[in-house]
Design an enzyme around this catalytic site. Structure first.
Site, short mmCIF file in Angstrom:
data_model
loop_
_atom_site.label_atom_id
_atom_site.label_comp_id
_atom_site.label_asym_id
_atom_site.label_seq_id
_atom_site.Cartn_x
_atom_site.Cartn_y
_atom_site.Cartn_z
N GLY A 79 -6.84 6.52 16.45
CA GLY A 79 -6.47 7.74 15.74
C GLY A 79 -4.99 8.11 15.77
O GLY A 79 -4.46 8.65 14.80
N ALA A 80 -4.29 7.84 16.90
CA ALA A 80 -2.93 8.37 17.07
C ALA A 80 -1.91 7.45 16.41
O ALA A 80 -1.51 6.45 16.99
CB ALA A 80 -2.63 8.52 18.56
N ASP A 96 -18.13 14.53 18.56
CA ASP A 96 -17.09 15.05 17.68
C ASP A 96 -16.95 16.53 17.99
O ASP A 96 -17.93 17.18 18.35
CB ASP A 96 -17.49 14.87 16.20
N SER A 123 -4.08 0.74 18.12
CA SER A 123 -3.97 0.43 16.69
C SER A 123 -3.30 1.57 15.94
O SER A 123 -3.76 2.70 15.99
CB SER A 123 -5.40 0.19 16.18
N GLN A 146 -13.28 7.36 9.18
CA GLN A 146 -13.11 5.97 9.64
C GLN A 146 -14.28 5.49 10.50
O GLN A 146 -14.50 4.28 10.64
CB GLN A 146 -11.83 5.83 10.49
N LYS A 183 0.86 -1.19 0.00
CA LYS A 183 0.00 0.00 0.00
C LYS A 183 0.88 1.23 0.00
O LYS A 183 1.89 1.27 0.70
CB LYS A 183 -0.91 0.01 1.23
N ARG A 208 -10.51 -2.28 6.64
CA ARG A 208 -9.59 -3.15 7.40
C ARG A 208 -9.34 -2.60 8.80
O ARG A 208 -9.14 -3.34 9.76
CB ARG A 208 -8.33 -3.46 6.63
#
Ligand SMILES: NC(=O)c1ccc[n+]([C@@H]2O[C@H](COP(=O)([O-])OP(=O)(O)OC[C@H]3O[C@@H](n4cnc5c(N)ncnc54)[C@H](O)[C@@H]3O)[C@@H](O)[C@H]2O)c1
Length: 354
Positions: A223-224, A160, A297, A139, A68, A111
């Site tokens: 996110g990080a 948000d 993640s 996401q 990728k 994914r």
């Protein structure tokens, strides 16, 4: 002949439940040592404040290879151009031939949702009913879909920093997931009621107070993905049993862990396992009902490869694809045939590009 899979094709042929299964199998193979996945290579374009990331992976047992290329150019937002651009190349590793070229943005989103789902399946309490989400951008629909596929979620609470984005998320995704989605006024209101919490923002500071977490909460922190970014505070990482997508990736990139490690608040030994070790049963999931679990993640090239393989096989079976050849007599790259008609993009899956 190689094929091209656009975002619309992928949206049509990739189901979240199948992606979850593919990732679970992929993590198992990774833990058995059947994959070669180097840490992704960044190339920074300083004058544009941008970065290209190259993410190859080789799955030995399945004989699959893919790469990728994803770029992140945050300044593009001002110009109305996509901040993220990505393409995936799937090869047959034996003769090295190109099998497919596909949209990497949709692939990444599904994914990443599926990876959170695998972690949730193994780490969250079975009876988790309230999903909290902080950040409802591109996401987020996939994160919600992944968690709902593995736990009996009855309510989703969201926050948000841009209220309009949260309201739009609720309107689009509540009917799609058949779950009521409530927009909350603060992260505190989300966190105190959540059984499962997803953080999926672009923040560089903690987005909630770790004291607010209920005992037994499972967190997917998504996110990080750089050492400077951070969604979790010291209290959260100190309270949680930490599972990473990969040790190498998180120890190189996860600000959520690296910042408190640098401050001496946690150490490398605070990481309990990687997801492959959990899926393969090499390490236990969670021992007590009240334990807070954290899946950190940052993204892993193997997740892309197993999802790309799945898409390739589904495209071949269903006839949904473009076919193309690099060797047309005119010398031009040419799309030779569109196979599969009537492609329609589900608006909830229309990954926002700017
Ligand atoms: N772990 C992975 O594998 C993986 C994969 C893809 C993307 N990501 C990362 O996930 C993050 C989110 O990606 P995206 O594509 O959804 O981005 P996005 O820009 O579409 O959405 C991010 C949302 O977070 C909100 N937000 C930012 N800071 C906030 C805060 N402090 N509190 C509440 N909301 C806040 C923004 O308003 C926005 O709606 C990015 O950092 C991205 O790089 C990680």
């Amino acid at each position: 002949m190689p094929i091209i899979l656009s975002r619309e094709h992928l949206c049509r042929i990739l189901a979240m439940t199948e992606a979850i299964q593919a990732l679970e199998d992929g993590f198992r193979e990774y833990s058995r040592g059947h994959c070669f996945v180097p840490v992704r290579m960044p190339v920074r374009i300083e004058k544009a404040n941008g970065i290209f990331l190259f993410m190859p992976a080789y799955l030995k047992k399945e004989d699959s290879f893919g790469t990728k290329m994803i770029s992140v150019f945050p300044e593009n937002l001002k110009k109305g151009i996509s901040t993220l651009q990505s393409v995936y190349l799937l090869n047959d590793p034996m003769p090295g031939e190109l099998l497919a070229l596909m949209d990497g943005i949709f692939l990444t989103a599904i994914r990443t949702g599926a990876a959170s789902a695998v972690a949730t399946k193994y780490l969250a309490r079975e009876n988790s009913e309230v999903l909290g989400m902080i950040g409802t951008g591109a996401q987020a629909p996939f994160q919600a879909e992944g968690v709902c596929a593995v736990r009996p979620i009855k309510t989703i609470l969201i926050f948000d920093r841009v209220d309009e984005i949260a309201k739009k998320f609720s309107k689009t995704n509540s009917p799609r997931l058949r779950v009521p989605i409530e927009v909350m006024r603060s992260t505190h209101e989300v966190v105190v009621k959540s059984d499962i919490l997803v953080t999926v923002t672009t923040s560089i500071q903690p987005v909630f107070d770790g004291h607010d977490l209920k005992p037994g909460t499972h967190i997917n922190a998504v996110g990080a993905y750089t050492p400077e970014m951070r969604e979790l505070d010291d209290v959260t990482v100190r309270r949680a049993r930490i599972v990473v997508d990969t040790y190498e990736g998180c120890l190189a990139e996860a600000g959520d862990l690296l910042i408190p490690m640098k401050a001496g608040r946690i150490s490398k030994e605070s990481i309990h396992a990687d997801l492959g070790e959990i899926v393969l049963g090499k390490k236990p999931c969670s021992t007590e009902e009240d334990e807070i679990t954290l899946f950190e993640s940052v993204g892993f090239a193997l997740e892309d490869l197993v999802t790309a393989r799945l898409a390739y096989h589904r495209a071949k079976e269903s006839g949904t694809r473009f076919e193309f050849s690099f060797t047309h007599p005119s010398g031009k790259h040419q799309v030779t045939e569109e196979v599969g008609k009537g492609i329609k993009l589900d608006p909830a899956h229309a990954v926002r590009t700017a």
